[in-house]
Design a protein around this motif. Structure first.
Motif, PDB file in Angstrom:
ATOM      1  N   VAL A 294      -1.780   2.244 -22.510  1.00  0.00           N
ATOM      2  CA  VAL A 294      -1.085   3.083 -21.532  1.00  0.00           C
ATOM      3  C   VAL A 294      -0.723   2.184 -20.357  1.00  0.00           C
ATOM      4  O   VAL A 294      -1.520   1.337 -19.964  1.00  0.00           O
ATOM      5  N   ARG A 295       0.458   2.358 -19.837  1.00  0.00           N
ATOM      6  CA  ARG A 295       0.894   1.525 -18.728  1.00  0.00           C
ATOM      7  C   ARG A 295       0.879   2.314 -17.422  1.00  0.00           C
ATOM      8  O   ARG A 295       1.020   3.538 -17.445  1.00  0.00           O
ATOM      9  N   ALA A 296       0.778   1.572 -16.324  1.00  0.00           N
ATOM     10  CA  ALA A 296       0.633   2.242 -15.022  1.00  0.00           C
ATOM     11  C   ALA A 296       1.948   2.802 -14.493  1.00  0.00           C
ATOM     12  O   ALA A 296       1.956   3.826 -13.814  1.00  0.00           O
ATOM     13  N   GLU A 297       3.044   2.140 -14.803  1.00  0.00           N
ATOM     14  CA  GLU A 297       4.315   2.487 -14.155  1.00  0.00           C
ATOM     15  C   GLU A 297       4.746   3.942 -14.403  1.00  0.00           C
ATOM     16  O   GLU A 297       5.122   4.638 -13.446  1.00  0.00           O
ATOM     17  N   PRO A 298       4.677   4.444 -15.641  1.00  0.00           N
ATOM     18  CA  PRO A 298       5.039   5.856 -15.838  1.00  0.00           C
ATOM     19  C   PRO A 298       4.146   6.794 -15.018  1.00  0.00           C
ATOM     20  O   PRO A 298       4.626   7.796 -14.485  1.00  0.00           O
ATOM     21  N   ILE A 299       2.876   6.446 -14.892  1.00  0.00           N
ATOM     22  CA  ILE A 299       1.954   7.295 -14.123  1.00  0.00           C
ATOM     23  C   ILE A 299       2.335   7.250 -12.644  1.00  0.00           C
ATOM     24  O   ILE A 299       2.386   8.263 -11.957  1.00  0.00           O
ATOM     25  N   ARG A 300       2.626   6.053 -12.163  1.00  0.00           N
ATOM     26  CA  ARG A 300       3.021   5.914 -10.757  1.00  0.00           C
ATOM     27  C   ARG A 300       4.268   6.737 -10.460  1.00  0.00           C
ATOM     28  O   ARG A 300       4.351   7.423  -9.451  1.00  0.00           O
ATOM     29  N   ARG A 301       5.224   6.658 -11.395  1.00  0.00           N
ATOM     30  CA  ARG A 301       6.489   7.348 -11.126  1.00  0.00           C
ATOM     31  C   ARG A 301       6.343   8.861 -11.125  1.00  0.00           C
ATOM     32  O   ARG A 301       6.993   9.550 -10.350  1.00  0.00           O
ATOM     33  N   VAL A 302       5.477   9.378 -11.989  1.00  0.00           N
ATOM     34  CA  VAL A 302       5.355  10.842 -12.073  1.00  0.00           C
ATOM     35  C   VAL A 302       4.310  11.372 -11.084  1.00  0.00           C
ATOM     36  O   VAL A 302       4.520  12.384 -10.434  1.00  0.00           O
ATOM     37  N   MET A 303       3.194  10.674 -10.963  1.00  0.00           N
ATOM     38  CA  MET A 303       2.074  11.227 -10.174  1.00  0.00           C
ATOM     39  C   MET A 303       1.806  10.456  -8.878  1.00  0.00           C
ATOM     40  O   MET A 303       1.059  10.937  -8.034  1.00  0.00           O
ATOM     41  N   GLY A 304       2.316   9.247  -8.747  1.00  0.00           N
ATOM     42  CA  GLY A 304       2.029   8.427  -7.569  1.00  0.00           C
ATOM     43  C   GLY A 304       0.851   7.492  -7.826  1.00  0.00           C
ATOM     44  O   GLY A 304      -0.033   7.789  -8.634  1.00  0.00           O
ATOM     45  N   ALA A 305       0.885   6.368  -7.116  1.00  0.00           N
ATOM     46  CA  ALA A 305      -0.163   5.350  -7.324  1.00  0.00           C
ATOM     47  C   ALA A 305      -1.534   5.880  -6.923  1.00  0.00           C
ATOM     48  O   ALA A 305      -2.537   5.589  -7.580  1.00  0.00           O
ATOM     49  N   ASP A 306      -1.598   6.697  -5.859  1.00  0.00           N
ATOM     50  CA  ASP A 306      -2.906   7.176  -5.410  1.00  0.00           C
ATOM     51  C   ASP A 306      -3.574   8.062  -6.453  1.00  0.00           C
ATOM     52  O   ASP A 306      -4.796   8.082  -6.561  1.00  0.00           O
ATOM     53  N   ALA A 307      -2.767   8.816  -7.205  1.00  0.00           N
ATOM     54  CA  ALA A 307      -3.347   9.693  -8.226  1.00  0.00           C
ATOM     55  C   ALA A 307      -4.069   8.839  -9.270  1.00  0.00           C
ATOM     56  O   ALA A 307      -5.182   9.155  -9.697  1.00  0.00           O
ATOM     57  N   LEU A 308      -3.447   7.745  -9.665  1.00  0.00           N
ATOM     58  CA  LEU A 308      -4.067   6.857 -10.649  1.00  0.00           C
ATOM     59  C   LEU A 308      -5.324   6.201 -10.060  1.00  0.00           C
ATOM     60  O   LEU A 308      -6.373   6.143 -10.705  1.00  0.00           O
ATOM     61  N   ARG A 309      -5.215   5.732  -8.833  1.00  0.00           N
ATOM     62  CA  ARG A 309      -6.368   5.093  -8.180  1.00  0.00           C
ATOM     63  C   ARG A 309      -7.535   6.065  -8.110  1.00  0.00           C
ATOM     64  O   ARG A 309      -8.668   5.722  -8.418  1.00  0.00           O
ATOM     65  N   TYR A 310      -7.221   7.291  -7.667  1.00  0.00           N
ATOM     66  CA  TYR A 310      -8.286   8.289  -7.529  1.00  0.00           C
ATOM     67  C   TYR A 310      -8.939   8.550  -8.881  1.00  0.00           C
ATOM     68  O   TYR A 310     -10.160   8.538  -9.011  1.00  0.00           O
ATOM     69  N   PHE A 311      -8.112   8.761  -9.887  1.00  0.00           N
ATOM     70  CA  PHE A 311      -8.653   9.071 -11.209  1.00  0.00           C
ATOM     71  C   PHE A 311      -9.589   7.951 -11.673  1.00  0.00           C
ATOM     72  O   PHE A 311     -10.721   8.191 -12.101  1.00  0.00           O
ATOM     73  N   LEU A 312      -9.111   6.716 -11.595  1.00  0.00           N
ATOM     74  CA  LEU A 312      -9.894   5.603 -12.137  1.00  0.00           C
ATOM     75  C   LEU A 312     -11.205   5.418 -11.385  1.00  0.00           C
ATOM     76  O   LEU A 312     -12.231   5.079 -11.973  1.00  0.00           O
ATOM     77  N   MET A 313     -11.178   5.665 -10.090  1.00  0.00           N
ATOM     78  CA  MET A 313     -12.383   5.387  -9.314  1.00  0.00           C
ATOM     79  C   MET A 313     -13.324   6.590  -9.234  1.00  0.00           C
ATOM     80  O   MET A 313     -14.502   6.435  -8.944  1.00  0.00           O
ATOM     81  N   ARG A 314     -12.787   7.778  -9.486  1.00  0.00           N
ATOM     82  CA  ARG A 314     -13.633   8.972  -9.431  1.00  0.00           C
ATOM     83  C   ARG A 314     -14.190   9.314 -10.814  1.00  0.00           C
ATOM     84  O   ARG A 314     -15.345   9.653 -10.958  1.00  0.00           O
ATOM     85  N   GLU A 315     -13.357   9.198 -11.815  1.00  0.00           N
ATOM     86  CA  GLU A 315     -13.714   9.648 -13.167  1.00  0.00           C
ATOM     87  C   GLU A 315     -14.621   8.643 -13.877  1.00  0.00           C
ATOM     88  O   GLU A 315     -15.486   9.011 -14.636  1.00  0.00           O
ATOM     89  N   VAL A 316     -14.365   7.358 -13.647  1.00  0.00           N
ATOM     90  CA  VAL A 316     -15.129   6.330 -14.355  1.00  0.00           C
ATOM     91  C   VAL A 316     -16.251   5.843 -13.442  1.00  0.00           C
ATOM     92  O   VAL A 316     -15.994   5.425 -12.317  1.00  0.00           O
ATOM     93  N   VAL A 317     -17.480   5.905 -13.938  1.00  0.00           N
ATOM     94  CA  VAL A 317     -18.587   5.354 -13.152  1.00  0.00           C
ATOM     95  C   VAL A 317     -18.460   3.835 -13.245  1.00  0.00           C
ATOM     96  O   VAL A 317     -18.477   3.274 -14.344  1.00  0.00           O
ATOM     97  N   PHE A 318     -18.305   3.191 -12.111  1.00  0.00           N
ATOM     98  CA  PHE A 318     -18.001   1.761 -12.133  1.00  0.00           C
ATOM     99  C   PHE A 318     -19.161   0.995 -12.767  1.00  0.00           C
ATOM    100  O   PHE A 318     -20.317   1.132 -12.361  1.00  0.00           O
TER     101      PHE A 318
END
Ligand code: MSP
Length: 642
Positions: A294-318
């Motif tokens: 999965v690539r980031a660009e389609p996600i950025r364009r539809v949902m915005g970069a912050d949505a992806l950042r939030y998901f990755l840092m909230r959903e995945v226990v680092f």
């Protein structure tokens, strides 16, 4: 106070996907957080450009390695820019400034007696450039499962075996050197079993950094690649690094080889290595060879970069593996951002506009919530300091939900209708409390949601950016009373799940095609026109795009005795899924790892519900079993048959 952190430098034989983006986003968030703590924080990333894989990918694209790496390195840079990531240094291993540092490291190791010349005979994986000394003849590569070759090579060896004790002492003396703890234990038990010396040069490859004083030798990719962490900041007094952020699969290189090289060269060691887990897609590691990228660009364009950042840092226990899916992304966005934080912002600001003329209320706020907010500041900063991002975010969300309940309990809309002075005081106190919580949340969330935090900050009428606030100075009551609020605009507009996911999937297809074209150096092949009977011209023949491919995996198709489902790498961004009628002649393990020829531009179709994008070429004797076409000499993946 300096803080220097790095991401891995990414291989350029593939274009970036959200696995790479994950590490780089986390690194960007740490950089922002450290800056907000007052550090002069610098982040290095870059590209790993040498070696056979890249040589081969360049050839498949019809380019020289330099031309090819220029293109893909630019693609990585562009991706990070589009996501707004704060990259301070971008080092490419093909950069001459880097070469000089690799030579320096080598010469220091040599001078100190840790390099010697030796010969290696044994299995070698061409794909991974890996000598697998303990493999038996015929074993597949332990990393990529491809068949290995037996080679004899004269190499330069690094005396890794001499560092076993010193490495164990290092892990003991500095328990934070390898994080998380489970990874540290894995490394310790590996090193305790003893270390073999390491071959650090190759004579089979041309595309690499020449070893000084040795004809035909270039440095082994890891000796070259790890050194970018130093070369990126050469002459800057930033070495040693405070943190190397990496994925767990490259921990041994970082936690064993790298400190050993530096010890041998008498150079300072990095302070910490944090190995995070993998982003999985449908339970598998996302990777080019598995074709589940999965690539980031389609996600950025539809949902915005912050949505992806939030998901990755909230959903995945680092530190642990985590799953990505579009459903979960949109679900989290709507529940936590649109309905949660976004709703709180718009409700609070709308009420301040309606009841207080758009000026910050005059009050000290509610003492109970103020106390929760103070504790939240401490807990969130501590969690961030420990790289516990999801915990930091949960802490902030607990504050948001406390203030949500508080607003409901105060019933401000009723207070607003009551003209008595005590009701007015209570109303102002309620709204000040809500706005002040939002200001504090904007600061605490700025490392993870930089763009949205800035928007919230502006809507609260604050000047500058929340990232200008020093975390040590953040305290309750700093929202200036009477300050004019900004214009209210939805920070996280609600997203309709189905259309958003459809759009991301459609853009993902476009992005895959664009990146494949980039990697192959031309637009994806057009489907060939159907052939008429009789003789054909050379132009007709040229319409059939036949390619050399490597079978990465093969499995039987349920309920179809003749069919095998293959994944075939033909040098594109993703392997082809091909269903072939060869199951009566070949078992899956007999074709895995084989070079085959495929017709790459057949119209794709589905067989037994499985997409088949191409056809395997085989001799098909009348009444007999198919015999796969192959080569006596090695032919590179992706090569066209003409
Ligand atoms: N070039 C080497 C690293 C050299 S560092 C001196 C390399 N490159 S890579 O392109 O394969 O990138 C690997 C890194 O990308 C991982 O360590 C991780 O940071 C990130 N990821 C790639 N795929 C990933 C997932 N599916 N999930 C999480 N991170 C992943 O190895």
């Amino acid at each position: 106070m300096k803080y220097y952190l790095t991401t891995p430098i990414y291989y350029v034989n593939a274009a970036p996907h959200i696995g790479h983006t994950y590490t780089t986003i986390v690194a960007d968030a740490i950089r922002r957080f450290k800056r907000m703590q007052g550090y002069d924080a610098v982040l290095t990333t870059g590209t790993d450009e040498h070696g056979q894989k890249v040589e081969r990918a360049a050839r498949a694209a019809g380019k020289t390695p330099q031309e090819f790496t220029d293109l893909i390195a630019a693609e990585f840079r562009k991706q990070w820019e589009m996501l707004g990531l704060g990259i301070d240094r971008f080092m490419r291993t093909s950069d001459p400034r880097h070469h000089a540092v690799v030579r320096m490291l080598f010469e220091r190791c040599l001078k100190n007696g840790y390099i010697y010349k030796g010969a290696y005979t044994g299995p070698y994986c061409v794909y991974d450039e890996l000598y697998v000394g303990d493999a038996k003849p015929g074993d597949p590569c332990p990393d990529c499962r491809r068949p290995m070759e037996t080679v004899t090579e004269e190499n330069l060896f690094f005396k890794l075996s001499a560092f076993q004790e010193r490495l164990l002492e290092l892990y003991e003396a500095q328990p934070e050197f390898i994080q998380p703890e489970t990874r540290r234990n894995e490394v310790i038990s590996f090193v305790r079993q003893g270390l073999s010396d390491l071959s650090i040069s190759r004579t089979t490859i041309k595309w690499g950094i020449p070893v000084p004083g040795e004809d035909r030798h270039v440095f082994y990719v890891w000796f070259d690649a790890l050194t970018t962490y130093m070369s990126a900041v050469a002459g800057e007094e930033r070495w040693p690094a405070d943190l190397h952020l990496i994925g767990k699969e490259i921990l041994r290189f970082h936690a064993i080889y790298w400190p050993a090289f530096l010890m041998a060269a008498e150079l300072p060691l990095p302070k910490q290595i944090f190995a995070h887990g993998w982003l999985l897609f449908e339970q598998d590691k996302m990777s080019k060879s598995r074709g589940n990228i999965v690539r980031a660009e389609p996600i950025r364009r539809v949902m915005g970069a912050d949505a992806l950042r939030y998901f990755l840092m909230r959903e995945v226990v680092f530190g642990q593996d985590g799953s990505f899916s579009y459903d979960a992304l949109v679900g989290r966005y709507n529940s936590d951002l649109a309905n949660g934080l976004g709703n709180l912002v718009s409700r609070t600001l709308t009420m301040i506009n309606q009841y207080c003329g758009g000026a910050a209320p005059r009050s000290h706020g509610d003492a109970g919530i103020a106390q929760v907010a103070r504790e939240t500041i401490g807990a969130a900063v501590a969690a961030f300091d420990n790289f516990e991002f999801s915990k930091a975010l949960e802490t902030v969300w607990a504050l948001l939900s406390a203030v949500d309940k508080f607003i409901v309990s105060r019933v401000p809309w009723t207070l607003a209708r009551d003209q008595s002075p005590p009701a007015r005081v209570r109303l102002e106190e309620t709204l000040y409390t809500a706005a002040e919580v939002l200001r504090i949340a904007a600061v605490l969330l700025a490392p993870v949601l930089p763009e949205s935090a800035r928007k919230i900050w502006g809507q609260l009428g604050m000047a500058g950016s929340p990232e200008d606030v020093r975390l040590q100075d953040l305290a309750w009551g700093q929202l200036p009373a009477g300050q004019t609020m900004g214009t209210v605009r939805a920070v996280f507009p609600r997203v309709e799940e189905k259309p958003a996911i459809d759009k991301m999937r459609a853009l993902e297809k476009e992005e895959t095609a664009r990146q494949s074209a980039l990697l192959l150096g031309k637009p994806p092949a057009e489907p060939a026109a159907p052939q008429e009977g009789g003789k054909i011209t050379i132009e007709d023949f040229a319409k059939v795009d036949m390619r050399v491919g490597l079978v990465l995996s093969a499995e039987a198709v349920k309920g179809a005795d003749k069919l095998l489902h293959l994944k075939v790498d033909i040098g594109e961004a993703e392997p082809r899924s091909i269903v072939a009628g060869i199951a009566e002649a070949y078992r899956p393990e007999q074709v895995t790892g084989r070079k085959v020829v495929i017709v790459a531009n057949l119209q794709p179709r589905k067989l037994r519900g499985i997409p088949s994008d191409g056809m395997i070429v085989a001799a098909s004797p009348e009444g007999g079993q198919p015999v796969l076409v192959g080569f006596l000499e090695d032919a590179p993946i992706g090569t066209r048959l003409t």
